[in-house]
Design an enzyme around this catalytic site. Structure first.
Site, PDB file in Angstrom:
ATOM      1  N   ARG A  81      12.918  21.653  50.190  1.00 43.72           N
ATOM      2  CA  ARG A  81      13.996  21.988  49.383  1.00 43.72           C
ATOM      3  C   ARG A  81      14.200  23.461  49.363  1.00 43.72           C
ATOM      4  NH1 ARG A  81      14.447  19.952  43.196  1.00 43.72           N
ATOM      5  NH2 ARG A  81      15.204  18.344  44.247  1.00 43.72           N
ATOM      6  N   HIS A 138      22.455  17.071  48.832  1.00 45.43           N
ATOM      7  CA  HIS A 138      21.052  16.553  48.130  1.00 45.43           C
ATOM      8  C   HIS A 138      21.106  14.957  48.787  1.00 45.43           C
ATOM      9  CE1 HIS A 138      17.775  15.864  45.806  1.00 45.43           C
ATOM     10  NE2 HIS A 138      18.302  16.057  44.728  1.00 45.43           N
ATOM     11  N   GLN A 147      18.657  12.100  46.826  1.00 50.78           N
ATOM     12  CA  GLN A 147      19.518  11.744  45.843  1.00 50.78           C
ATOM     13  C   GLN A 147      20.335  10.592  45.861  1.00 50.78           C
ATOM     14  OE1 GLN A 147      18.504  12.615  42.430  1.00 50.78           O
ATOM     15  NE2 GLN A 147      19.610  11.032  42.012  1.00 50.78           N
ATOM     16  N   ASP A 199      26.966  16.287  36.913  1.00 54.29           N
ATOM     17  CA  ASP A 199      25.615  16.929  37.271  1.00 54.29           C
ATOM     18  C   ASP A 199      25.352  18.210  36.274  1.00 54.29           C
ATOM     19  OD1 ASP A 199      23.317  18.119  38.515  1.00 54.29           O
ATOM     20  OD2 ASP A 199      24.165  18.433  40.324  1.00 54.29           O
ATOM     21  N   CYS A 210      21.845  12.891  38.037  1.00 58.14           N
ATOM     22  CA  CYS A 210      20.516  12.710  39.075  1.00 58.14           C
ATOM     23  C   CYS A 210      19.565  13.482  38.218  1.00 58.14           C
ATOM     24  CB  CYS A 210      20.972  13.765  40.143  1.00 58.14           C
ATOM     25  SG  CYS A 210      21.248  15.364  39.759  1.00 58.14           S
ATOM     26  N   ARG A 270      14.483   7.077  43.062  1.00 54.92           N
ATOM     27  CA  ARG A 270      14.104   7.960  44.243  1.00 54.92           C
ATOM     28  C   ARG A 270      12.785   7.749  44.907  1.00 54.92           C
ATOM     29  NH1 ARG A 270      15.779  13.105  43.593  1.00 54.92           N
ATOM     30  NH2 ARG A 270      14.802  13.638  45.574  1.00 54.92           N
TER      31      ARG A 270
HETATM   32  N1   CP Z   1      17.134  14.709  40.787  1.00 53.89           N
HETATM   33  C1   CP Z   1      16.262  15.492  41.461  1.00 53.89           C
HETATM   34  O1   CP Z   1      16.477  16.147  42.394  1.00 53.89           O
HETATM   35  O2   CP Z   1      15.485  16.097  40.545  1.00 53.89           O
HETATM   36  P1   CP Z   1      14.358  17.275  40.750  1.00 53.89           P
HETATM   37  O3   CP Z   1      14.969  18.756  40.902  1.00 53.89           O
HETATM   38  O4   CP Z   1      13.371  17.275  39.476  1.00 53.89           O
HETATM   39  O5   CP Z   1      13.562  17.019  42.019  1.00 53.89           O
HETATM   40  N1  NVA Z   2      22.998  20.400  41.588  1.00 54.74           N
HETATM   41  C1  NVA Z   2      21.529  20.492  41.157  1.00 54.74           C
HETATM   42  C2  NVA Z   2      20.751  19.271  41.431  1.00 54.74           C
HETATM   43  C3  NVA Z   2      19.402  19.364  40.665  1.00 54.74           C
HETATM   44  C4  NVA Z   2      18.488  18.208  41.259  1.00 54.74           C
HETATM   45  C5  NVA Z   2      20.961  21.817  41.567  1.00 54.74           C
HETATM   46  O1  NVA Z   2      21.209  21.856  42.446  1.00 54.74           O
HETATM   47  O2  NVA Z   2      20.194  22.429  40.544  1.00 54.74           O
END
Ligand code: CP
Ligand code: NVA
Length: 319
Positions: A113, A140, A143, A235, A275, A303
């Protein structure tokens, strides 16, 4: 499937073909049913190790990959920025490519990430093992695999459905979602303020891969975006990395809040998805996210199942 050095990576949702996506969804369903019925899965990833590199915080991504590896008989190692310090400025600890090469000598797969999508691409280029995008500033995809499974479970199909997304169009979730939607024959409507529309390169790609005459519609009108849709999705207005724009964004996005009034424009049996993490009474009211149309907890749980299936797929345990 995208291939670097003769191994599979999952950097964009479009790294999977339609056939591969369905193979993963069917395998995820099987793993989910087996886990619910017997309390465990077969240890098909025994002696396999996943290295998890996180530049940003996470609840769902971390626990689903870590628990997923445990349930499949493997092991996951959590590596925070404090542990490894992937270099973005001259004197940070280690370059992306050295990190990737070293991790490749000791583990079987990397999930990362990162802030920049380029970091994930560089990791994939330098590693000899599969690399999974656990969220970047552009996409993502993990997700969205969970979202597809959730829509399929509740609606019984994907093809022909219409998704209505409301909020920040220019974010990772929206980008992977529009690509998956057209690739799998679903229509995608996106309601966002003017300067927050999906990136053109992503929309162009989504149009190029569209199946079943699926269409994309972008609008500044949130009601138009959810009108007659099967699935309403939003989101956070402030993705990780956007924190400096918080005050401005909260104001601009206010008309795009998903509330009961907006949900009335969708089909009667529409589901609501997010998400998570969610900011109640900002992008969605408590009434909607905690209400009968919401499937957010099923979406979060999925997930675990899709990522287990994805890891088995990347390690060629299922074909
Ligand atoms: N939806 C999601 O990716 O959650 P986290 O940021 O908690 O991993
Ligand atoms: N769009 C959000 C998703 C979090 C899972 C972010 O990038 O923070």
């Amino acid at each position: 499937m995208s291939k670097q050095n003769n191994k599979n990576d999952f950097i964009s949702i479009t790294d999977l073909s339609v056939k591969e996506t369905w193979q993963i969804l069917f395998f995820a369903k099987k793993l989910k049913e087996e886990l619910k019925k017997t309390g465990s899965n077969k240890t098909i990833l025994q002696n396999k190790t996943l290295a998890m590199i996180f530049e940003k915080p996470s609840l769902r991504t971390r626990i689903s990959f870590e628990a997923g590896m445990t349930q499949l008989g493997g092991h996951a190692i959590y590596l925070s920025p404090n542990d490894i310090g992937i270099r973005k400025t001259e004197w940070e600890r280690e370059s992306v490519s050295d990190t990737a090469k070293v991790v490749s000598t000791m583990t079987d797969m990397i999930m990362a990430r990162t802030y920049s999508h380029d970091t994930i691409k560089k990791l994939a280029l330098s590693s000899d093992i599969p690399v999974i995008n656990g969220l970047s500033d552009l996409e993502h995809p993990c997700q969205i695999l969970a979202d597809l499974m959730t829509i399929w479970e509740t609606k019984g199909k994907l093809k022909g459905l219409t998704i209505g997304y409301v909020g920040d169009g220019e974010n990772n979730v929206t980008h992977s979602l529009v690509l998956a939607s057209t690739m799998l024959g679903m229509n995608f409507k996106c309601g966002s303020p003017n300067k927050f529309w999906m990136k053109k390169e992503i929309v162009d790609k989504a149009i190029k891969i569209a199946k079943n005459n699926s269409y994309i519609k972008q609008t500044i009108d949130p009601e138009e975006a959810v009108k007659e849709t099967d699935v309403v999705i939003t989101d956070t207005w402030i993705s990780m990395g956007d924190e400096e724009e918080k005050i401005k964004r909260v104001q601009i996005f206010q008309p795009y809040q998903v509330n009961k009034k907006l949900m009335h424009y969708a089909k009667k049996d529409a589901i609501f998805m997010h998400c998570l993490p969610a900011y109640r009474n900002h992008e969605v009211t408590s009434e909607v996210i905690d209400g009968p149309q919401s499937v957010v907890l099923q979406e979060a749980e999925n997930r675990l199942h899709v990522q287990k299936a994805l890891m088995c797929y990347l390690l060629k345990v299922i074909k």
